[in-house]
Write an enzyme that holds these catalytic residues in place. Structure first.
Site, PDB file in Angstrom:
ATOM      1  N   LYS A  79       0.846  -1.206   0.000  1.00 48.99           N
ATOM      2  CA  LYS A  79       0.000   0.000   0.000  1.00 48.99           C
ATOM      3  C   LYS A  79       0.879   1.252   0.000  1.00 48.99           C
ATOM      4  CE  LYS A  79      -3.879   1.944   2.670  1.00 48.99           C
ATOM      5  NZ  LYS A  79      -4.798   1.710   3.800  1.00 48.99           N
ATOM      6  N   SER A 154      -9.693   1.746   2.871  1.00 46.59           N
ATOM      7  CA  SER A 154      -8.856   2.540   1.987  1.00 46.59           C
ATOM      8  C   SER A 154      -7.835   1.699   1.210  1.00 46.59           C
ATOM      9  CB  SER A 154      -8.106   3.602   2.796  1.00 46.59           C
ATOM     10  OG  SER A 154      -7.229   2.985   3.721  1.00 46.59           O
ATOM     11  N   SER A 178      -9.704  -0.627   7.038  1.00 48.83           N
ATOM     12  CA  SER A 178      -9.189  -0.502   5.673  1.00 48.83           C
ATOM     13  C   SER A 178      -8.533  -1.731   5.061  1.00 48.83           C
ATOM     14  CB  SER A 178      -8.218   0.671   5.583  1.00 48.83           C
ATOM     15  OG  SER A 178      -8.959   1.848   5.483  1.00 48.83           O
TER      16      SER A 178
HETATM   17  N1  GLN Z   1     -13.205   4.048   6.553  1.00 47.45           N
HETATM   18  C1  GLN Z   1     -12.458   4.413   7.712  1.00 47.45           C
HETATM   19  C2  GLN Z   1     -12.042   5.860   7.611  1.00 47.45           C
HETATM   20  O1  GLN Z   1     -12.359   6.454   6.668  1.00 47.45           O
HETATM   21  C3  GLN Z   1     -11.293   3.518   7.902  1.00 47.45           C
HETATM   22  C4  GLN Z   1     -10.075   3.892   7.139  1.00 47.45           C
HETATM   23  C5  GLN Z   1      -8.859   3.077   7.497  1.00 47.45           C
HETATM   24  O2  GLN Z   1      -8.955   2.026   8.143  1.00 47.45           O
HETATM   25  N2  GLN Z   1      -7.707   3.578   7.102  1.00 47.45           N
HETATM   26  O3  GLN Z   1     -11.407   6.405   8.443  1.00 47.45           O
END
Ligand code: GLN
Length: 489
Positions: A79, A154, A178
């Protein structure tokens, strides 16, 4: 041989037995990426030259008979919020569009030492803020199961790259879901480890008390093999903890007989898509057939989870992102005439709208007039949620639920209503708030053929047990073997 249809562990075994060379595997991966990524947009940067150079080194080590790991020679995607020395690491933001780290994240050193080969950096929501990859400055990653839909976020690029059979394995990060959420929407297996089990050194911070790096793979065995490599104490991360390494054989021998699984009633209330509910509850029956005792219980504290998460995550993000000031590194506006203007213009021009929203929210909840009312309350709610889970684990070995309320949303559907998007994190954020390990497992499909994932949360440092359950489940349920576009591997 269709190299991309093999699991990561099988691929490594074939490399070890000289049925395949590291270069042959790498050629197959880059061929698949070149063929498919025009369509899905999983990668922000490819590191072809570096990968082939590494492949030569790893092949030579294997030829000399060095025992590197159960994944030696396997290509991997990382990532783009994880620092890779000499390779652009953008966080999918205009702010870091040209940022080239001078060091590797600790886990990148670990995977390279284990003989894995980094092939590229995957797309994500900007600074990991989002659930769809639509906040990326490099465009959205499309879902390989239906390109009119998002891949989740994400870590959407990482999950979609594994699902579309471009790579065998990927590394994501999970602050509030994410790793698990895109894994669920793309039908791959994703693990969020216990907080502290995997070093965060070199992971570009979103919300430091919640962030955790985790593996994404095709099945339990691949995730376990990768987890065995990236887990462990790192003296360079003050939140890192000592843990015993994962044992693949133990995971395969794991039995669900007599294990107790608790299902919070609150996870099956309103807002859960009917098809998702049906698939997830069918999976519960399969877990029962494997010997588990399943029971519903009440976990009313779940109602605090999303507000608690967003207050803590935004507060920490506003502080973490203050380092991007246009001075030290990252984007600098051309049009600024004073120091103050440099700060304002650089940040205004380079951050996207969702990132700005969270910085503002974070500064608001930390401001002196509102600190007690929001931030302090959120920390108190965090304790309440942690206690609720530790009480639940006195009764149950695992807590079960869905991963996401729906199957993959259509493009442009989620960002138009941010609050609704935040609410959809209800099933995943609790594990981050409580610091617990949790896994997303492919378990079925909706009536349109879109993947559904189920989630299991375990006691701290129970990654091995969690993956043991997943391994047993895979012997009964073949959802993880279906490939995007139909057919079984
Ligand atoms: N959807 C969550 C957020 O927007 C989780 C994102 C993540 O785990 N990086 O913060």
């Amino acid at each position: 041989m269709d190299i991309l249809s093999l699991s990561a562990v099988e691929t490594a075994r074939k490399i070890k037995n000289r049925d395949l060379s590291v270069k042959e595997v790498l050629d197959a991966v880059f061929y698949a990426i070149d063929e498919k990524d025009k369509k899905y947009n999983c990668f922000i940067t490819l590191c072809r030259d570096e990968a082939y150079a590494r492949a030569n080194i790893v092949q030579a080590q294997i030829d000399k008979g060095e025992e590197l790991s159960a994944l030696a020679g396997v290509p991997i995607a990382v990532k783009d919020n994880i620092c890779t020395k000499g390779i652009k690491t953008t966080c999918a933001s205009k702010m870091l569009k040209n940022f080239v780290p001078v060091y590797n994240a600790h886990i990148v050193d670990l995977i390279e030492k284990a003989g894995l080969i980094v092939v590229g950096k995957t797309n994500m929501d900007e600074f990991a803020m989002g659930s769809t990859t639509e906040t990326s400055a490099f465009g959205v990653t499309l879902n390989p199961w239906d390109t009119t839909r998002v891949s989740g976020g994400s870590s959407g690029g990482a999950a979609a790259a594994v699902a579309a059979r471009m790579v065998h394995l990927a590394i994501g990060s999970d602050t509030g879901g994410s790793v698990r959420q895109p894994s669920s929407l793309c039908s791959v297996t994703g693990l969020k480890p216990t907080y502290g089990r995997v070093s965060r050194r070199g992971l570009i911070a979103y919300a430091s008390s919640l962030d955790q790096i985790g593996p994404i793979g095709r099945n339990a065995e691949d995730c376990a093999a990768l987890m065995g490599i990236i887990g462990g104490y790192d003296s360079g991360d003050s939140t890192s903890v000592e843990s015993t390494p994962l044992e693949l054989e133990k995971i395969k021998r794991y039995s669900l007989q007599g294990k107790r699984i608790g299902i919070p009633k609150e996870f099956f209330g309103g807002g859960l898509q009917e098809d998702v509910k049906t698939a997830v509850l069918a999976a519960v029956n399969e877990l029962k057939e494997l010997g588990a005792e399943v029971e519903e219980f009440e976990l009313p504290q779940v109602k605090y989870a999303v507000p608690t998460y967003y207050i803590i995550a935004c507060a920490e993000a506003s502080s973490n992102l203050s380092r991007y000031d246009g001075i030290r590194y990252g984007y600098r506006s051309d049009g600024a005439e004073s120091l103050f203007e440099t700060y304002v213009k650089s940040r205004s021009e380079a951050f996207g709208i969702e990132t700005k929203r969270r910085i503002m929210l974070g500064n608001f909840v930390l401001s002196s007039g509102y600190y007690d009312e929001y931030y302090k309350k959120a920390l108190q709610a965090k304790d309440i949620i942690q206690k609720a889970f530790s009480d639940a684990f006195k009764e149950y070995d695992f807590v079960f639920g869905p991963v996401y309320p729906t199957t993959a949303p259509k493009l442009n559907e989620s960002l138009s209503d941010p609050l609704k998007m935040y609410m959809a994190d209800i099933y995943t954020v609790t594990a981050n708030i409580a610091g617990l390990p949790a896994v997303s497992v492919p378990c079925g499909f909706d009536s349109n053929g879109l993947p559904v994932g189920m989630q299991l949360v375990g006691r701290p440092f129970c990654e091995s047990e969690l993956l043991g359950v997943v391994y047993s489940f895979e012997q009964k349920n073949d959802a993880h073997e279906k490939t995007a576009g139909g057919g079984t591997v």
